[in-house]
Scaffold this active site. Structure first.
Site, PDB file in Angstrom:
ATOM      1  N   SER A 176      84.101  50.212 -29.291  1.00  0.00           N
ATOM      2  CA  SER A 176      84.677  51.126 -28.174  1.00  0.00           C
ATOM      3  C   SER A 176      84.980  50.321 -26.912  1.00  0.00           C
ATOM      4  CB  SER A 176      83.565  52.129 -27.663  1.00  0.00           C
ATOM      5  OG  SER A 176      83.934  52.607 -26.273  1.00  0.00           O
ATOM      6  N   MET A 229      78.005  62.929 -32.573  1.00  0.00           N
ATOM      7  CA  MET A 229      77.757  62.034 -31.284  1.00  0.00           C
ATOM      8  C   MET A 229      76.252  62.079 -31.439  1.00  0.00           C
ATOM      9  SD  MET A 229      80.546  61.297 -29.861  1.00  0.00           S
ATOM     10  CE  MET A 229      79.884  60.912 -28.208  1.00  0.00           C
ATOM     11  N   ASP A 289      78.660  57.739 -32.960  1.00  0.00           N
ATOM     12  CA  ASP A 289      78.821  57.295 -31.447  1.00  0.00           C
ATOM     13  C   ASP A 289      78.173  57.772 -30.402  1.00  0.00           C
ATOM     14  OD1 ASP A 289      82.041  58.266 -29.876  1.00  0.00           O
ATOM     15  OD2 ASP A 289      80.428  56.418 -29.600  1.00  0.00           O
ATOM     16  N   GLY A 290      77.179  56.264 -29.950  1.00  0.00           N
ATOM     17  CA  GLY A 290      76.522  56.603 -28.885  1.00  0.00           C
ATOM     18  C   GLY A 290      75.364  55.799 -28.959  1.00  0.00           C
ATOM     19  N   GLY A 291      75.092  55.012 -28.219  1.00  0.00           N
ATOM     20  CA  GLY A 291      73.543  54.276 -28.184  1.00  0.00           C
ATOM     21  C   GLY A 291      73.299  53.260 -29.582  1.00  0.00           C
ATOM     22  N   MET A 300      88.870  60.342 -21.849  1.00  0.00           N
ATOM     23  CA  MET A 300      88.102  61.265 -21.245  1.00  0.00           C
ATOM     24  C   MET A 300      89.036  62.105 -20.099  1.00  0.00           C
ATOM     25  SD  MET A 300      84.640  59.519 -20.706  1.00  0.00           S
ATOM     26  CE  MET A 300      83.938  58.558 -22.117  1.00  0.00           C
ATOM     27  N   HIS A 331      87.962  51.590 -31.161  1.00  0.00           N
ATOM     28  CA  HIS A 331      87.675  53.118 -30.849  1.00  0.00           C
ATOM     29  C   HIS A 331      88.032  53.237 -29.191  1.00  0.00           C
ATOM     30  CE1 HIS A 331      85.133  56.773 -31.061  1.00  0.00           C
ATOM     31  NE2 HIS A 331      84.742  56.583 -29.811  1.00  0.00           N
ATOM     32  N   MET A 347      88.152  63.097 -25.786  1.00  0.00           N
ATOM     33  CA  MET A 347      87.002  64.023 -25.122  1.00  0.00           C
ATOM     34  C   MET A 347      87.705  64.783 -24.136  1.00  0.00           C
ATOM     35  SD  MET A 347      83.852  61.139 -24.860  1.00  0.00           S
ATOM     36  CE  MET A 347      85.032  59.863 -25.219  1.00  0.00           C
ATOM     37  N   ASP A 351      87.978  55.664 -26.042  1.00  0.00           N
ATOM     38  CA  ASP A 351      87.300  56.834 -25.517  1.00  0.00           C
ATOM     39  C   ASP A 351      88.148  57.561 -24.340  1.00  0.00           C
ATOM     40  OD1 ASP A 351      84.412  55.229 -26.169  1.00  0.00           O
ATOM     41  OD2 ASP A 351      84.968  57.161 -27.063  1.00  0.00           O
ATOM     42  N   HIS A 410      89.140  58.765 -29.456  1.00  0.00           N
ATOM     43  CA  HIS A 410      88.248  59.992 -29.409  1.00  0.00           C
ATOM     44  C   HIS A 410      88.595  60.635 -28.098  1.00  0.00           C
ATOM     45  CE1 HIS A 410      83.785  60.670 -28.513  1.00  0.00           C
ATOM     46  NE2 HIS A 410      84.267  61.732 -28.896  1.00  0.00           N
ATOM     47  N   GLY A 456      76.435  53.236 -22.711  1.00  0.00           N
ATOM     48  CA  GLY A 456      75.135  52.760 -22.199  1.00  0.00           C
ATOM     49  C   GLY A 456      74.116  53.693 -22.410  1.00  0.00           C
TER      50      GLY A 456
HETATM   51  C1  DX5 Z   1      80.765  58.208 -24.864  1.00  0.00           C
HETATM   52  C2  DX5 Z   1      81.705  57.624 -26.127  1.00  0.00           C
HETATM   53  C3  DX5 Z   1      81.095  56.453 -26.755  1.00  0.00           C
HETATM   54  C4  DX5 Z   1      80.597  55.384 -26.002  1.00  0.00           C
HETATM   55  C5  DX5 Z   1      79.818  54.518 -26.764  1.00  0.00           C
HETATM   56  O1  DX5 Z   1      81.236  59.336 -24.480  1.00  0.00           O
HETATM   57  O2  DX5 Z   1      82.213  58.429 -26.787  1.00  0.00           O
HETATM   58  O3  DX5 Z   1      82.117  55.906 -27.677  1.00  0.00           O
HETATM   59  O4  DX5 Z   1      81.687  54.815 -25.194  1.00  0.00           O
HETATM   60  O5  DX5 Z   1      79.329  53.677 -25.912  1.00  0.00           O
HETATM   61  P1  DX5 Z   1      77.782  52.869 -26.264  1.00  0.00           P
HETATM   62  O6  DX5 Z   1      77.816  52.229 -27.498  1.00  0.00           O
HETATM   63  O7  DX5 Z   1      77.631  52.131 -24.985  1.00  0.00           O
HETATM   64  O8  DX5 Z   1      77.057  54.197 -25.992  1.00  0.00           O
HETATM   65 ZN    ZN Z   2      83.542  57.571 -28.320  1.00  0.00          ZN
END
Ligand code: DX5
Ligand code: ZN
Length: 215
Positions: free
Chosen positions: A7, A134, A172-174, A34, A30, A65, A32, A63, A142
């Site tokens: 990402s 997710m 996806d995430g953390g 938004m 990837h 969102m 993101d 992705h 982060g």
């Molecule tokens: C959050 C995104 C993720 C995020 C991943 O809304 O969908 O893709 O950017 O970032 P890390 O790996 O830092 O959690």
């Molecule tokens: Zn994402």
């Protein structure tokens, strides 16, 4: 070996070309996307996808969102995004969008937030190419990994083995080496990672560490 989708949300946006060159061994990029409504943040548009697609030969997934993903997916598809991932929480007619995406020969991903019950997507999983689970509440990079979602991963992995569904499982995430290993053990095929790659030291090394994870 695991597949890694990098990402770029937390990459140094003023040096994006160099940042992407650091992760040329990534399996996917990837993006993101938004809208400031579905998540309380704005990120970037299809122009970024277009330029990455022109300069690199990555497989790009978007992705979304965003509410009403029906209105946005085509811009990313035309800009070179090979996979469109939308949220089950963000559209009134997921099946119609799935059919439209398949008609346009794009890979179809369906995402669900940590608090969304996995049962919400069961009627669609035989029709899609990927489920994006997710492991943070979407909107920022982060954040801390939410362990609870691993139950969904195991459930979906068992379901696809039992019924022969072909969808891929992505998380996806953390994601870092530690959380990535937990996720892969439960059946995850693709790890999305942003801040662990771009904000935790050596991007190349961290990417290789994630890729080295075996089930
Ligand atoms: C959050 C995104 C993720 C995020 C991943 O809304 O969908 O893709 O950017 O970032 P890390 O790996 O830092 O959690
Ligand atoms: Zn994402």
């Amino acid at each position: 070996m695991s597949k890694v989708a990098v990402s770029i949300l937390d990459a140094d946006i003023l040096n994006l070309r160099e940042e992407i060159e650091k992760v040329k061994d990534a399996d996917l990029i990837h993006l993101d996307i938004m809208d400031g409504h579905f998540v309380k943040n704005l990120s970037f548009g299809a122009n970024v996808c277009k330029r990455i697609n022109e300069e690199f030969d990555f497989y790009i997934e978007s992705h979304l969102m965003v509410y009403e993903p029906e209105k946005f997916w085509n811009d990313f598809f035309l800009a070179g995004s090979k996979r469109i991932i939308f949220h089950i929480e963000a559209t009134k007619n997921p099946l119609k969008l799935i059919k439209t995406l398949k008609k346009n020969k794009t890979s179809v991903g369906l995402s669900l937030n940590p608090e969304t019950d996995v049962k919400k997507i069961l009627k669609y999983i035989k029709d899609i190419d990927l489920v994006l689970v997710m492991s943070v509440n979407p909107g920022r990079g982060g954040q801390r990994f939410i362990d609870d979602v691993l139950k969904k991963v195991s459930y979906l992995d068992e379901l696809r083995n039992k019924y022969g569904y072909r969808f891929l499982l992505e998380i996806d995430g953390g994601i870092n080496y530690y959380t990535g290993r937990k996720a892969v053990k439960r059946g995850i095929d693709i790890l999305v990672s942003g801040s662990y790659i771009f904000k935790k030291g050596d991007a190349k090394r961290n990417l290789q560490l994630l890729k080295s994870i075996k089930r």
